[in-house]
Design a protein around this motif. Structure first.
Motif, PDB file in Angstrom:
ATOM      1  N   THR A   7       3.031   4.992  -3.372  1.00 57.71           N
ATOM      2  CA  THR A   7       2.612   4.125  -2.258  1.00 57.71           C
ATOM      3  C   THR A   7       2.913   2.658  -2.593  1.00 57.71           C
ATOM      4  N   ARG A   8       3.476   1.950  -1.605  1.00 52.21           N
ATOM      5  CA  ARG A   8       3.813   0.532  -1.794  1.00 52.21           C
ATOM      6  C   ARG A   8       2.577  -0.311  -1.457  1.00 52.21           C
ATOM      7  N   VAL A   9       2.055  -1.003  -2.467  1.00 56.92           N
ATOM      8  CA  VAL A   9       0.745  -1.645  -2.350  1.00 56.92           C
ATOM      9  C   VAL A   9       0.842  -3.166  -2.432  1.00 56.92           C
ATOM     10  N   LEU A  10       0.137  -3.821  -1.509  1.00 55.98           N
ATOM     11  CA  LEU A  10      -0.108  -5.260  -1.633  1.00 55.98           C
ATOM     12  C   LEU A  10      -1.454  -5.440  -2.329  1.00 55.98           C
TER      13      LEU A  10
ATOM     14  N   GLY B  65       3.693  -6.566  -4.281  1.00 58.72           N
ATOM     15  CA  GLY B  65       3.424  -8.000  -4.214  1.00 58.72           C
ATOM     16  C   GLY B  65       1.950  -8.264  -4.424  1.00 58.72           C
ATOM     17  N   CYS B  66       1.674  -9.513  -4.871  1.00 63.35           N
ATOM     18  CA  CYS B  66       0.288  -9.954  -5.064  1.00 63.35           C
ATOM     19  C   CYS B  66       0.126 -11.230  -4.246  1.00 63.35           C
ATOM     20  N   ALA B  67      -0.832 -11.229  -3.314  1.00 69.06           N
ATOM     21  CA  ALA B  67      -0.962 -12.361  -2.396  1.00 69.06           C
ATOM     22  C   ALA B  67      -2.373 -12.945  -2.463  1.00 69.06           C
TER      23      ALA B  67
ATOM     24  N   ASP C  99       5.843  -9.830  -8.043  1.00 69.76           N
ATOM     25  CA  ASP C  99       6.063 -10.892  -7.073  1.00 69.76           C
ATOM     26  C   ASP C  99       4.699 -11.464  -6.648  1.00 69.76           C
ATOM     27  N   VAL C 100       4.545 -12.782  -6.758  1.00 71.72           N
ATOM     28  CA  VAL C 100       3.262 -13.431  -6.484  1.00 71.72           C
ATOM     29  C   VAL C 100       3.453 -14.482  -5.399  1.00 71.72           C
TER      30      VAL C 100
END
Ligand code: AMP
Length: 173
Positions: free
Chosen positions: A112-115, A143-145, A163-164
């Motif tokens: 699963t593609r997780v943010l 990614g981390c947002a 990726d941040v």
């Protein structure tokens, strides 16, 4: 709109020497709340996130809003003993001692593609723990947002290779 105008500094909270970044003025302003949610969602959509995983407790506010915006699911990473079903856990360092976050074992499927989201990244320990939990379950952190980044603490380094993205970055206290 400059979201920075909706974030206030509270010196010496919760302890002497800490400048707390208080986002409650931003939450009170529907236009600012909408802009921040959309900006986080634009980032997450570009990374094809299929699920949002956020850290207790302030991470739940925008985490859930972004999940709704993306029309994907939301998973809360919680403090020990709060989740009722079997969990995985990850420890992270605090200034004094360690803390733990947990996810339900059935929260996500392999691949699963997780943010990963939290309201703020400081040293990066919390976000790192959430990423570790996602990976333990076979998820891919795409990614981390964050709404706020305390850039001078270099928390990004703890998220090495990921990726941040942050909406408001403070380069000094
Ligand atoms: P860290 O694990 O050091 O990146 O810390 C991030 C977590 O602590 C987030 O959940 C933030 O809400 C909270 N936090 C850390 N420092 C601050 C600060 N100066 N102002 C507001 N929240 C903070």
């Amino acid at each position: 709109m400059d979201l920075r105008d909706r974030i206030r500094d509270i010196p010496d909270f919760p302890r002497p020497g800490i400048v707390f970044k208080d986002i409650t003025p931003l939450l009170l302003d529907p236009a600012a709340m909408g802009e921040a949610t959309r900006a986080l969602a634009v980032y997450a959509r570009a990374r094809d996130a299929e699920l949002v995983v956020a850290a207790e407790a302030r991470g739940f506010i925008f985490g859930a809003a972004v999940a709704r915006e993306l029309e994907v699911g939301f998973v809360p990473a919680r403090k020990p003993g709060k989740l009722p079903s079997p969990t995985v856990s990850a420890e992270y360092a605090l200034e004094y001692g360690v803390d733990t976050l947990e996810l339900h074992r059935d929260a996500l499927r392999d691949g699963t593609r997780v943010l990963v989201h939290d309201d703020l990244i400081a040293t990066g320990g919390t976000a790192r723990a959430v990423c570790d939990l996602v990976r333990q379950l076979g998820g891919e952190v795409v990614g981390c947002a964050f709404v706020v980044e305390l850039g001078f603490l270099e928390g990004r380094r703890r998220l090495d290779g990921l990726d941040v993205h942050s909406l408001v970055v403070y380069d000094r206290e």
